[in-house]
Each structure stands twice: as structure tokens, then as C-alpha cells.
Scaffold this motif. Sequence first.
Motif, PDB file in Angstrom:
ATOM      1  N   LYS A 112     -67.455-139.542 -55.714  1.00 14.29           N
ATOM      2  CA  LYS A 112     -68.495-138.523 -55.597  1.00 14.29           C
ATOM      3  C   LYS A 112     -68.365-137.667 -54.342  1.00 14.29           C
ATOM      4  N   GLU A 113     -67.450-138.037 -53.432  1.00 10.94           N
ATOM      5  CA  GLU A 113     -67.261-137.267 -52.197  1.00 10.94           C
ATOM      6  C   GLU A 113     -66.064-136.329 -52.254  1.00 10.94           C
ATOM      7  N   LYS A 117     -64.646-132.364 -50.414  1.00  9.93           N
ATOM      8  CA  LYS A 117     -63.424-132.214 -49.611  1.00  9.93           C
ATOM      9  C   LYS A 117     -62.510-131.154 -50.224  1.00  9.93           C
ATOM     10  N   ASP A 118     -62.388-131.177 -51.555  1.00  9.38           N
ATOM     11  CA  ASP A 118     -61.527-130.203 -52.238  1.00  9.38           C
ATOM     12  C   ASP A 118     -62.057-128.781 -52.047  1.00  9.38           C
ATOM     13  N   LEU A 119     -63.366-128.622 -52.126  1.00 13.47           N
ATOM     14  CA  LEU A 119     -63.975-127.302 -51.956  1.00 13.47           C
ATOM     15  C   LEU A 119     -63.884-126.836 -50.507  1.00 13.47           C
ATOM     16  N   ASP A 120     -64.099-127.749 -49.572  1.00 14.26           N
ATOM     17  CA  ASP A 120     -64.049-127.385 -48.159  1.00 14.26           C
ATOM     18  C   ASP A 120     -62.666-126.925 -47.724  1.00 14.26           C
ATOM     19  N   GLY A 145     -70.143-132.958 -56.043  1.00  4.57           N
ATOM     20  CA  GLY A 145     -69.745-131.634 -55.561  1.00  4.57           C
ATOM     21  C   GLY A 145     -70.874-130.621 -55.627  1.00  4.57           C
ATOM     22  N   VAL A 146     -71.497-130.499 -56.797  1.00  4.88           N
ATOM     23  CA  VAL A 146     -72.548-129.476 -56.938  1.00  4.88           C
ATOM     24  C   VAL A 146     -73.790-129.828 -56.125  1.00  4.88           C
ATOM     25  N   LYS A 147     -74.075-131.111 -56.011  1.00  7.40           N
ATOM     26  CA  LYS A 147     -75.265-131.531 -55.251  1.00  7.40           C
ATOM     27  C   LYS A 147     -75.153-131.098 -53.792  1.00  7.40           C
ATOM     28  N   GLN A 148     -74.000-131.354 -53.186  1.00  6.20           N
ATOM     29  CA  GLN A 148     -73.831-130.998 -51.782  1.00  6.20           C
ATOM     30  C   GLN A 148     -73.683-129.493 -51.586  1.00  6.20           C
TER      31      GLN A 148
END
Length: 269
Positions: A112-113, A117-120, A145-148
Motif C-alpha cells: 500500500k506504500e 513512491k512510484d508517483l513521487d 496511492g490515491v488515499k495519500q
Amino acid sequence: MLTTESSSHYNNLEKMSVKAILEGINSEDNTVPQAVAKALPQIEKLVTATVERMKKGGRLFYIGAGTSGRLGILDASECPPTFGVGFDLVIGLIAGGDTAIRKAVEFAEDDKEQAVKDLDAYHINEHDVVIGIAASGTTPYVIGGVKQMRARGILTGCITCNQNSPLAAEVEYPVEVPVGAEFLTGSTRMKAGTAQKLVLNMISTTVMIQLGRVKGNKMVDMQLSNHKLIDRGIRMVMSELGVDKDKAKQLIEEHGSIRAAIESRMHEQ
């Protein structure tokens, strides 16, 4: 139980004839566009919000796992050749990284993390849009991903084939397309995957039209990367300007693109 996991309306598949199997799959596939049609109001809201962000310089990210991730990558990868945009405008990310495009990476979707990382890695910011794709609506990689991203003020949407899913609850603009049981129980690469592909076609095409990447009904910004596309481009210029093939080819060669060729001649006139 999730709708996407419900039992097929067909049984003893291994005893069916080839003809009967094909007819059964086709019969189920015919229900998909009807399910997508019911979701049009949701799709409209997501696209409208996405266009607003992208007109301000934002990018569109798709995140998914397995078939859903591959479909997002497919849609993203077709935007540059179709609409002449950069490869960094629409970006598809899959759980497990590029290796997972061809070969499943075990348990990658359960992290879930990792999506964050991939988006950042792309320095994602508040102008961008993130659409999570998950047939079940329960994939931890996508939900995390969408939550954060939403917590950071980034616009979020999703495409799922179950109603009232955990994924839909975490985004601002959910698109829910419940297509019912698959011909092969739980095989969401089938009807669910088809539904996701149809919705992705709608999202990217409508966004690009709204961003001015289409003229009339023509892909005037498409990349002229092979002989078929060059011939298509020549025909577009011939049709728009009323010139012969040689003149159309000359204009494209002089100006480097279909749009520039058409606009240059129109300015002369």
C-alpha cells in the motif's frame, strides 16, 4: 462477496463446444457498453475536473496492478503518437514496475506504500491528477496511492467494476462500472477489463479534444512515425485544404506536422 468474484452464469465450460464458448463470451461482452453508459455522469465529472487541472499545466497519472495497470499503461503510451503530446503528460504506473507489464510480480499489488513512491519519482504536485484503476476496487497498491495523493490536495479518481468499493470511497471522482459475473469466474481481464478500456478511451480522448489536440474530427497532431501514418496525414491535408497529394506532402515536409501544414496554408489564404 464482490460482484467481480461472483460465479459465472455458465458451468462445465470444459464440456462446451468451441462455438458455445465463443457465443457465451460474446453474449457477456454485449452487456459491457450498457454498464459503461450508466456510468457516463461519473465519467463526465472526472473528465471535467481533469481538464481543468491539465489546462493549468497538470499531468494525468494512471495507477493499477495486473490487467488494470497494463490497461493504464496502454492508454498512456498511445497519447503521444495519437495526439502529439509529450511522454510525460499522461503516465501509466503498474505495481511491480515495468517488469510487471509482461510478467506478474508476486504480491506487488499488496504493497500500500509503493504507489506513493512510484508517483513521487515524478515529483507529483497539486496540479496533477491520479486515477486509480482496479476492477475489484480493493487493491492495496491503488488504494494507498490515491488515499495519500488526495490528502496532499491532488485530484483523484478511479475506475472500478464493483459498487461501493474501498477504492471509490478514497477518491473524489469514482467511476463505477459493475459488469457482473465473468464468463470465467473471477477473470476480470475479460468484461471488467473491457469496461476499463472503454472508460480509459473516453477519458484520454475527451481530455485531449478539450486540450485542443484535435481539429474537426482529425488527429492533426499525431506523430508521423510510419508510412501508414504519413499517408493518413497527407489525406488530412488534402481534405482540409483541397490540394492534391503532391502539394499536401510538400506542405507536411516543409512545416513538419499536419497541423502546421494546414495552418500555414490557411494563414496564406
